[in-house]
Design a protein around this motif. Structure first.
Motif, PDB file in Angstrom:
ATOM      1  N   ASP A  39     -13.007  -2.084  -6.004  1.00  0.00           N
ATOM      2  CA  ASP A  39     -11.685  -3.028  -6.298  1.00  0.00           C
ATOM      3  C   ASP A  39     -10.699  -2.122  -7.119  1.00  0.00           C
ATOM      4  O   ASP A  39      -9.603  -2.616  -7.857  1.00  0.00           O
ATOM      5  CB  ASP A  39     -11.970  -4.272  -6.744  1.00  0.00           C
ATOM      6  CG  ASP A  39     -12.758  -4.225  -8.162  1.00  0.00           C
ATOM      7  OD1 ASP A  39     -12.969  -3.077  -8.682  1.00  0.00           O
ATOM      8  OD2 ASP A  39     -13.246  -5.334  -8.632  1.00  0.00           O
TER       9      ASP A  39
ATOM     10  N   CYS B 203     -13.661   4.576   3.875  1.00  0.00           N
ATOM     11  CA  CYS B 203     -13.006   3.361   3.039  1.00  0.00           C
ATOM     12  C   CYS B 203     -14.169   2.930   2.207  1.00  0.00           C
ATOM     13  O   CYS B 203     -15.246   2.836   2.871  1.00  0.00           O
ATOM     14  CB  CYS B 203     -12.591   2.146   4.053  1.00  0.00           C
ATOM     15  SG  CYS B 203     -10.780   1.966   3.934  1.00  0.00           S
TER      16      CYS B 203
ATOM     17  N   THR C   6      -8.109  -0.419  -2.907  1.00  0.00           N
ATOM     18  CA  THR C   6      -7.591  -1.533  -2.347  1.00  0.00           C
ATOM     19  C   THR C   6      -6.207  -1.155  -1.373  1.00  0.00           C
ATOM     20  O   THR C   6      -6.261  -1.911  -0.377  1.00  0.00           O
ATOM     21  CB  THR C   6      -7.220  -2.477  -3.732  1.00  0.00           C
ATOM     22  OG1 THR C   6      -8.391  -2.626  -4.361  1.00  0.00           O
ATOM     23  CG2 THR C   6      -6.876  -3.871  -3.338  1.00  0.00           C
ATOM     24  N   ARG C   7      -5.531  -0.438  -1.966  1.00  0.00           N
ATOM     25  CA  ARG C   7      -4.261  -0.116  -1.230  1.00  0.00           C
ATOM     26  C   ARG C   7      -4.384   0.471   0.154  1.00  0.00           C
ATOM     27  O   ARG C   7      -3.980   0.387   1.309  1.00  0.00           O
ATOM     28  CB  ARG C   7      -3.535   1.019  -2.266  1.00  0.00           C
ATOM     29  CG  ARG C   7      -2.129   0.558  -2.743  1.00  0.00           C
ATOM     30  CD  ARG C   7      -1.414   1.533  -3.074  1.00  0.00           C
ATOM     31  NE  ARG C   7      -1.653   2.712  -3.891  1.00  0.00           N
ATOM     32  CZ  ARG C   7      -1.784   2.615  -5.257  1.00  0.00           C
ATOM     33  NH1 ARG C   7      -1.269   1.465  -6.068  1.00  0.00           N
ATOM     34  NH2 ARG C   7      -2.358   3.561  -5.945  1.00  0.00           N
TER      35      ARG C   7
ATOM     36  N   ARG D 100      -7.403  -0.215   2.000  1.00  0.00           N
ATOM     37  CA  ARG D 100      -7.879  -1.091   2.775  1.00  0.00           C
ATOM     38  C   ARG D 100      -6.668  -2.077   3.289  1.00  0.00           C
ATOM     39  O   ARG D 100      -6.638  -2.349   4.372  1.00  0.00           O
ATOM     40  CB  ARG D 100      -8.833  -2.102   2.011  1.00  0.00           C
ATOM     41  CG  ARG D 100     -10.066  -1.538   1.842  1.00  0.00           C
ATOM     42  CD  ARG D 100     -11.041  -2.545   1.346  1.00  0.00           C
ATOM     43  NE  ARG D 100     -10.794  -3.293   0.259  1.00  0.00           N
ATOM     44  CZ  ARG D 100     -10.880  -2.870  -1.007  1.00  0.00           C
ATOM     45  NH1 ARG D 100     -11.574  -1.783  -1.283  1.00  0.00           N
ATOM     46  NH2 ARG D 100     -10.304  -3.617  -2.114  1.00  0.00           N
ATOM     47  N   GLU D 101      -5.834  -2.320   2.473  1.00  0.00           N
ATOM     48  CA  GLU D 101      -4.696  -3.125   2.758  1.00  0.00           C
ATOM     49  C   GLU D 101      -3.753  -2.505   3.817  1.00  0.00           C
ATOM     50  O   GLU D 101      -3.214  -2.783   4.714  1.00  0.00           O
ATOM     51  CB  GLU D 101      -3.610  -3.376   1.616  1.00  0.00           C
ATOM     52  CG  GLU D 101      -4.462  -4.616   0.718  1.00  0.00           C
ATOM     53  CD  GLU D 101      -3.735  -4.849  -0.591  1.00  0.00           C
ATOM     54  OE1 GLU D 101      -4.436  -5.820  -1.104  1.00  0.00           O
ATOM     55  OE2 GLU D 101      -2.623  -4.323  -0.977  1.00  0.00           O
TER      56      GLU D 101
ATOM     57  N   ALA E 142      -5.358  -2.158   7.183  1.00  0.00           N
ATOM     58  CA  ALA E 142      -5.389  -3.762   7.800  1.00  0.00           C
ATOM     59  C   ALA E 142      -3.728  -3.995   8.092  1.00  0.00           C
ATOM     60  O   ALA E 142      -3.442  -4.570   9.462  1.00  0.00           O
ATOM     61  CB  ALA E 142      -5.413  -4.680   6.827  1.00  0.00           C
ATOM     62  N   GLN E 143      -2.795  -3.430   7.613  1.00  0.00           N
ATOM     63  CA  GLN E 143      -1.466  -3.566   8.025  1.00  0.00           C
ATOM     64  C   GLN E 143      -1.174  -2.777   9.351  1.00  0.00           C
ATOM     65  O   GLN E 143      -0.303  -3.185  10.179  1.00  0.00           O
ATOM     66  CB  GLN E 143      -0.388  -3.095   6.678  1.00  0.00           C
ATOM     67  CG  GLN E 143       1.144  -3.517   7.076  1.00  0.00           C
ATOM     68  CD  GLN E 143       2.118  -3.069   6.110  1.00  0.00           C
ATOM     69  OE1 GLN E 143       1.751  -2.294   5.134  1.00  0.00           O
ATOM     70  NE2 GLN E 143       3.414  -2.936   6.419  1.00  0.00           N
TER      71      GLN E 143
END
Ligand SMILES: Cc1cc2nc3c(=O)[nH]c(=O)nc-3n(C[C@H](O)[C@H](O)[C@H](O)COP(=O)(O)O)c2cc1C
Length: 405
Positions: free
Chosen positions: A97, A93, A102-103, A105-106, A109-110
């Motif tokens: 940006d 990871c 970004t996708r 990482r998100e 996190a989800q």
């Protein structure tokens, strides 16, 4: 740029068959095996190939903190470009940006915030199907062809283990009295079967579709457990009483109901139309989403089972049994669906062989939050065609001693 290990990060070491090049040069076609290492991505469901050196880098980096790319490069004796390439390919990871980073990482996190168990997340992602087309619909389903398929399977994999299982270490046997299963409830149980031939000359009465939907997926009670926490009661059991599974009907030929994809709203016992289509489009979609099992596309309606994992995982966070429980919920609902159909003389089926990734896209679901598990089907059976079903002889355990062991 900073990097960290993927989280979760499951690596697979496997053997791949590759053409043997030296044999090829000698004019022989032979296969050789090669060790391949991959990161199993719980977001994309892809196997991301990596080298042994990259596996060593991954094994030396924490997922809990960011590391400067140059430090990782120096620590592992690998060029900064090589580390950046690992991040680009999703092996690490990064805090870059761009959209992909970004996708990633998100999405990670989800996964963490939703309490996915890491092994379940990887298994789920890697077992999703997109545009799979089986040969079941096109196969010769005649008895001789079926027998031949079974014979050649046994020739490769050995005999099927025996149908009745007997323990040879039992210390005693207690024969139980046989109660005939012949009351009205038991008759429904006995008539339950998987149907694969449906009538094309009649529509499914809305009243029948309505009863099976309500009897399976309807809310027959609610209980306030605590403020903002309500349990619903259905006719089937559900792990933790959460009932995370929603029904998404695909109406093909139901009297008075426009063909299309719906969401069944248990709250108001209503169908929310998500995508209207023609009957032909609905039938084609049924065949495509059930990987080309064209006999299932003869049904008058399907109902996809979709689990809301945010509700289920709210209670079972990173729980090793959570994924199994949600699959079992689907099985319980399916049995109720089958029985309600049997009671009305309707035909039903369940299939797990579906293009679940495509169903998810079509229903515009968030694939980490709402997972597609399987589909029930319902319709008016065609009793004149019996080829695609079991036609078993009655069995009576009272006669077991007379049978060959
Ligand atoms: C979890 C599950 C998945 C199934 N998937 C399929 C499937 O993909 N295709 C199919 O033709 N039948 C499928 N079936 C139906 C079984 O083949 C059927 O239940 C079995 O042959 C026994 O027949 P019966 O239901 O008439 O007793 C599935 C059943 C279950 C419980």
């Amino acid at each position: 740029m900073q990097v960290r290990r993927r989280n979760p990060c499951l690596l697979e070491v496997d053997d791949a068959l590759v053409p043997d090049l030296s044999a090829l040069l000698r004019g022989q076609a032979r296969l050789d095996s090669e060790v391949v290492c991959s990161l199993l991505c719980p977001i994309s469901g892809n196997r991301l190939p990596l080298s042994a050196v990259e596996a060593r880098v991954i094994a030396g980096i924490s997922a809990l903190q960011w590391h400067a790319l140059d430090d990782v490069s120096a620590m592992h004796g690998v060029s900064p470009d090589a580390i950046a390439s690992m991040a680009e390919r999703g092996l690490l990871c990064s805090d870059a940006d761009d959209d992909d980073s970004t996708r990633l990482r998100e999405a990670e996190a989800q996964l963490a915030s939703m309490g996915w168990h890491p092994h379940a997340a990887v298994y789920h992602a890697l077992s999703r199907w997109h545009a799979v087309e089986g040969d079941e619909g096109a196969r010769d389903h005649g008895d001789p062809a079926h027998l031949e398929r079974l014979r050649s399977h046994a020739a490769i994999h050995g005999e099927l283990p025996p149908h009745f299982h007997v323990r040879d270490d039992a210390v005693d046997h207690i024969r139980l009295p046989l109660e005939p299963l012949d009351d009205s409830f038991a008759r429904v149980l006995r008539t339950r079967r998987t149907t694969r031939h449906f009538r094309s000359d009649v529509s499914l009465p809305l009243a029948d579709f309505n009863r099976v939907l309500y009897g399976t997926f309807g809310a027959i009670g609610t209980e306030i457990l605590a403020p903002q926490m309500v349990a619903i009661k259905r006719t089937s059991a559900s792990g933790g009483g959460l009932h995370p599974i929603e029904a998404y009907p695909l109406a093909i030929d139901v009297e008075g109901l426009a063909p299309g994809l719906y969401h069944y709203e248990a709250k108001r016992h209503a169908l929310a139309l998500l995508e209207p289509m023609t009957r032909e489009q609905a039938r084609d979609l049924a065949a495509t989403l059930t990987i080309g099992q064209t006999y299932f596309a003869e049904a008058h309606a399907l109902a996809f089972h979709v689990a809301r994992l945010d509700r289920h995982h709210w209670k079972y966070r990173r729980h090793p049994k959570a994924y199994k429980a949600v699959l079992l919920d689907s099985g319980h609902l399916s049995q109720t669906f089958y029985l309600l159909a049997a009671e009305r003389g309707l035909g039903a089926f369940y299939t797990a062989a579906i293009n679940d990734a495509d169903v998810s896209d079509r229903l515009r679901l968030d694939p980490l939050r709402e997972i597609v598990i399987g589909a029930n089907g319902l319709g008016v059976p065609d009793p004149s065609r019996t080829s695609l079903q079991l036609n078993p002889e009655p069995y009576n355990p009272a006669n077991a001693d007379a049978l060959a062991p």
